[in-house]
Design an enzyme around this catalytic site. Structure first.
Site, PDB file in Angstrom:
ATOM      1  N   CYS A 207       0.822  -1.209   0.000  1.00 25.55           N
ATOM      2  CA  CYS A 207       0.000   0.000   0.000  1.00 25.55           C
ATOM      3  C   CYS A 207       0.860   1.265   0.000  1.00 25.55           C
ATOM      4  O   CYS A 207       1.946   1.289   0.580  1.00 25.55           O
ATOM      5  CB  CYS A 207      -0.874   0.039   1.228  1.00 25.55           C
TER       6      CYS A 207
ATOM      7  N   ARG B 172       5.254  -0.304  -6.152  1.00 27.42           N
ATOM      8  CA  ARG B 172       5.228  -1.049  -4.888  1.00 27.42           C
ATOM      9  C   ARG B 172       4.265  -2.229  -4.928  1.00 27.42           C
ATOM     10  O   ARG B 172       4.296  -3.089  -4.062  1.00 27.42           O
ATOM     11  CB  ARG B 172       4.816  -0.115  -3.746  1.00 27.42           C
TER      12      ARG B 172
ATOM     13  N   TRP C 108      -2.941  -2.808  -1.423  1.00 28.83           N
ATOM     14  CA  TRP C 108      -2.548  -4.205  -1.673  1.00 28.83           C
ATOM     15  C   TRP C 108      -3.311  -5.008  -0.636  1.00 28.83           C
ATOM     16  O   TRP C 108      -3.055  -4.898   0.564  1.00 28.83           O
ATOM     17  CB  TRP C 108      -1.037  -4.334  -1.501  1.00 28.83           C
TER      18      TRP C 108
ATOM     19  N   ASN D   8      -1.942   2.425   5.753  1.00 27.24           N
ATOM     20  CA  ASN D   8      -1.041   1.325   5.381  1.00 27.24           C
ATOM     21  C   ASN D   8      -0.749   0.538   6.643  1.00 27.24           C
ATOM     22  O   ASN D   8      -0.548   1.144   7.695  1.00 27.24           O
ATOM     23  CB  ASN D   8       0.308   1.852   4.878  1.00 27.24           C
ATOM     24  N   GLY D   9      -0.676  -0.767   6.536  1.00 27.79           N
ATOM     25  CA  GLY D   9      -0.347  -1.587   7.698  1.00 27.79           C
ATOM     26  C   GLY D   9      -1.476  -2.550   8.014  1.00 27.79           C
ATOM     27  O   GLY D   9      -2.375  -2.763   7.194  1.00 27.79           O
TER      28      GLY D   9
ATOM     29  N   GLU E 119      18.343 -17.814  -6.361  1.00 23.43           N
ATOM     30  CA  GLU E 119      17.921 -16.469  -6.788  1.00 23.43           C
ATOM     31  C   GLU E 119      17.406 -16.492  -8.235  1.00 23.43           C
ATOM     32  O   GLU E 119      16.396 -15.860  -8.558  1.00 23.43           O
ATOM     33  CB  GLU E 119      19.104 -15.492  -6.640  1.00 23.43           C
TER      34      GLU E 119
ATOM     35  N   LYS F 106      13.653 -15.355  -9.453  1.00 28.13           N
ATOM     36  CA  LYS F 106      13.433 -14.332 -10.484  1.00 28.13           C
ATOM     37  C   LYS F 106      12.498 -14.859 -11.564  1.00 28.13           C
ATOM     38  O   LYS F 106      11.553 -14.193 -11.969  1.00 28.13           O
ATOM     39  CB  LYS F 106      14.795 -13.962 -11.091  1.00 28.13           C
TER      40      LYS F 106
ATOM     41  N   GLU G 227       8.808 -15.412 -10.132  1.00 25.28           N
ATOM     42  CA  GLU G 227       8.009 -14.273  -9.679  1.00 25.28           C
ATOM     43  C   GLU G 227       7.489 -13.398 -10.819  1.00 25.28           C
ATOM     44  O   GLU G 227       6.465 -12.740 -10.659  1.00 25.28           O
ATOM     45  CB  GLU G 227       8.745 -13.428  -8.639  1.00 25.28           C
TER      46      GLU G 227
ATOM     47  N   HIS H 202      18.065 -37.461  -4.880  1.00 24.44           N
ATOM     48  CA  HIS H 202      17.452 -37.955  -3.644  1.00 24.44           C
ATOM     49  C   HIS H 202      15.944 -37.716  -3.622  1.00 24.44           C
ATOM     50  O   HIS H 202      15.339 -37.716  -2.554  1.00 24.44           O
ATOM     51  CB  HIS H 202      18.133 -37.315  -2.430  1.00 24.44           C
TER      52      HIS H 202
ATOM     53  N   LYS I 179       6.529  -4.381  -4.009  1.00 26.35           N
ATOM     54  CA  LYS I 179       7.970  -4.097  -3.956  1.00 26.35           C
ATOM     55  C   LYS I 179       8.464  -4.047  -2.517  1.00 26.35           C
ATOM     56  O   LYS I 179       9.544  -4.520  -2.201  1.00 26.35           O
ATOM     57  CB  LYS I 179       8.234  -2.754  -4.648  1.00 26.35           C
TER      58      LYS I 179
END
Ligand code: M6R
Length: 603
Positions: free
Chosen positions: A2, A27, A74, A100-101, A480, A484, A487, A503, A598
């Protein structure tokens, strides 16, 4: 996640809010809204599901005013919808709030205070605006009602509140969620990220947790929890509007991949001296040298960078390093060593999962350092020490240049500590020279973009899944690389320790499954090649990324040699481009992947 913007004292509040929200798009969000008032006392509340462009299409020319607040949401409580989008209003429409939060005790508040209130949506924010109204109905002035609500609320928040009966004020408060006040000459702004308001001002005032601020066009008043007035100097944001524009690039991610050689050179400039030695604050070096174990705590890409950092730190400093996921560490803290030192890695410096660990380590009085890209961010302010990444603003949700900057700064730190301890491995390591070689090699790989784009078409155009495999640091890079890819392209990708496949996981290899093998370590190269043969025999479509000195003619991508400790800084580059092109070819938005934000400011 947010985002909040607000403005008071300018004729074109609507345009400023919308432009601010556009700057916060990176974001991650699913809906947006603005409330504007002031001019002729007419009020305008406009909300929309989807992008800022959708919101804009609903804003008519009548939506004008001199004061307003805006929000990108968000979803946490309640699905993405226009009804759940902010701003939220109280029942009598007097109070308008953005938040926000996360309000942790919203159910309890509902039961205790709001039994007779009709709520429109499912958000925790709506509870707060009704709570403020509740206290106002009991006879409190707006400021008192707002402050009273803050004493009842438990959780994280950044609030901006407007009372329609007094549109000359925006009431602001924060706890754990970022919020800044931007200062103008005849106006003031608020924003959860300085970038949103850079077009208006580059002078900002930080707000501390628990403070409440009265924002007017010509002044701001900060009050601490006890009601004492607080004076705080403003600071000048070291950001330029051009830093946050994409220029001629189609996507921020591509620009940020291309930025990496420049970032490496900037790190050399910032952290090494003319003879090439690492230059880091003596106090940091002293603390680390005196510690018996380093704990690296981070999330996502930063966590992956932490693993590479561990390999470098242990080699140079001879101090054991543990790497932990913040979201796990906080609630399942391992037995700590006697003299631990904490390193928090966070591009944004705002990640709530990491922050809750830092709060705990501060309570235990343990020393900490934050490596972040954002000066003045929460993790930077709350840790004992900060090292900035100097990567420049990273806008694409998929982190690229922050990852390589984190590794490079950790390498400089490792060198500084290793030198202080007189470790041979460190004294022999010419960090400035090695990083300048890295910058040049990064450029060489980036120049191969179009070759990589073609290979991506051959390997990933139809697949649903893929693997990255390697050993040691090549395994860490695989973690990583697969993050990438998944996502942004939504290809189910796994980064796996090459030797561990047999295994169990090798059962997933089918005809045509793409397997990317990363080979940069001489001592494990033959073994990884063996593992690649095993998957090939089971139908895998192998793609090898190898260092020149370990490469075979049949390998798909060959990378020039660099210092063995720093290979992740270059082997990651083709994988970033692979993710970029796979996403582009599938027609998805590279910079704004679904469901992601973000800066992840909720736990
Ligand atoms: O700002 P931080 O480095 O603390 O963020 C941590 C993760 O949320 C972040 O790295 C995330 O995994 C990125 N989307 C990865 O590209």
């Amino acid at each position: 996640m947010c985002g909040i913007v607000g403005i008071i004292g300018k004729e074109n509040a609507t345009d400023i809010l919308v432009q601010g929200l556009e700057k916060l798009e990176y974001r991650g969000y699913d809906s947006a809204g603005i409330f504007v008032t002031g001019k002729n006392k007419e009020d305008h509340l406009v909300k929309s599901l989807g992008r800022i462009a959708d919101l804009q299409s609903k804003i008519s020319s009548e939506v004008q005013g001199t004061v307003g607040i805006g929000h990108t949401r968000w979803a946490t409580h309640g699905k993405p919808s226009e009804r759940n989008a902010h701003p939220h209003t109280s029942s009598n429409q007097q109070f308008i709030l953005v938040h926000n939060g996360v309000i942790e005790n919203f159910e309890e508040i509902k039961q205790e205070f709001l039994q007779n209130k009709q709520l429109e949506g499912e958000t925790d924010t709506e509870i707060v605006v009704h709570l403020i109204e509740c206290f106002a109905e009991a006879g409190m002035a707006t400021k008192e009602a707002f402050k009273k609500a803050l004493t009842v609320i438990k959780g994280s928040y950044a609030f901006a509140l407007i009372d329609k009966n007094d549109p000359d004020t925006i009431y602001v408060a924060k706890n754990k969620s970022p919020l800044l006040i931007g200062l103008g000459d005849t106006f003031n702004v608020i924003c959860s990220d300085a970038m949103a308001m850079l077009a208006e001002t580059n002078h900002f005032v930080e707000i501390a947790d628990g403070e409440m601020v009265i924002v007017k066009a010509d002044k701001i008043e900060i009050e601490d929890e006890k009601g004492n007035l607080v004076y705080r100097e403003s600071y000048e944001a070291q950001l330029d509007l051009s830093d946050i524009e994409k220029g001629t690039y189609p996507y921020y991610m591509l620009k940020e991949i291309d930025d990496q050689p420049t970032v490496m050179r900037r790190i050399i400039q910032e952290y090494t001296n003319t003879v090439g030695d690492a230059v880091i604050d003596d106090k940091i070096i002293g603390k680390i040298t005196g510690s018996d174990r380093i704990y690296v705590v981070a999330c996502g890409t930063s966590y992956n960078a932490g693993w590479v950092g561990k390999a470098i730190l242990e080699k140079m400093t001879k101090i054991p390093v543990e790497v932990h996921l913040s979201s796990e560490f906080g609630y399942n803290m391992p037995l700590l060593s006697e003299k631990p030192f904490f390193i928090f890695l966070s591009q944004s410096g705002e990640t709530a999962d990491s922050r809750q660990v830092l709060v705990q380590t501060n309570e235990l009085g343990l020393p900490s350092l934050t490596l972040t890209n954002v000066a003045g961010s929460t993790l930077s302010r709350e840790a004992d020490y900060t090292l900035l990444l100097h990567a420049g603003p990273e806008i694409a949700v998929a982190s690229t240049k922050a990852y390589t900057a984190q590794i490079a700064v950790l390498a400089v730190l490792a060198k500084a500590v290793g030198d202080k301890k007189g470790n041979q491995s460190s004294l022999e390591f010419d960090i400035a020279h090695e990083l300048s070689v890295i910058a040049a090699v990064m450029e060489t790989i980036i120049d191969e973009k179009m070759v990589i784009s073609q290979l991506v078409e051959d390997y990933l155009s139809t697949t649903r899944n893929a693997f990255y495999i390697g050993r040691g640091v090549d395994y860490y890079v695989s973690m990583e690389a697969s993050l990438k890819l998944k996502e942004i392209s939504y290809i189910q990708a796994e980064g796996f320790a090459a030797g561990e496949l047999k295994h169990g996981t090798i059962a997933l290899i089918e005809d045509g499954t793409p397997v990317f093998g990363i080979i940069t370590d001489q001592k494990t190269a033959a073994h990884t090649r063996g593992n690649l043969k095993e998957v090939e025999s089971r139908g895998a479509h192998n793609f090898v990324i190898a260092l020149a000195s370990l490469a075979k003619e049949t390998d798909q991508l060959i990378i020039p040699d660099v210092h063995p400790l720093l290979t992740p800084l270059v082997s990651i580059i083709p994988t970033q481009l692979i993710a970029y092109f796979a996403t582009l070819q599938r027609g998805y938005d590279v910079d704004k992947p679904r469901n992601l934000a973000k800066s992840v400011t909720v736990e």
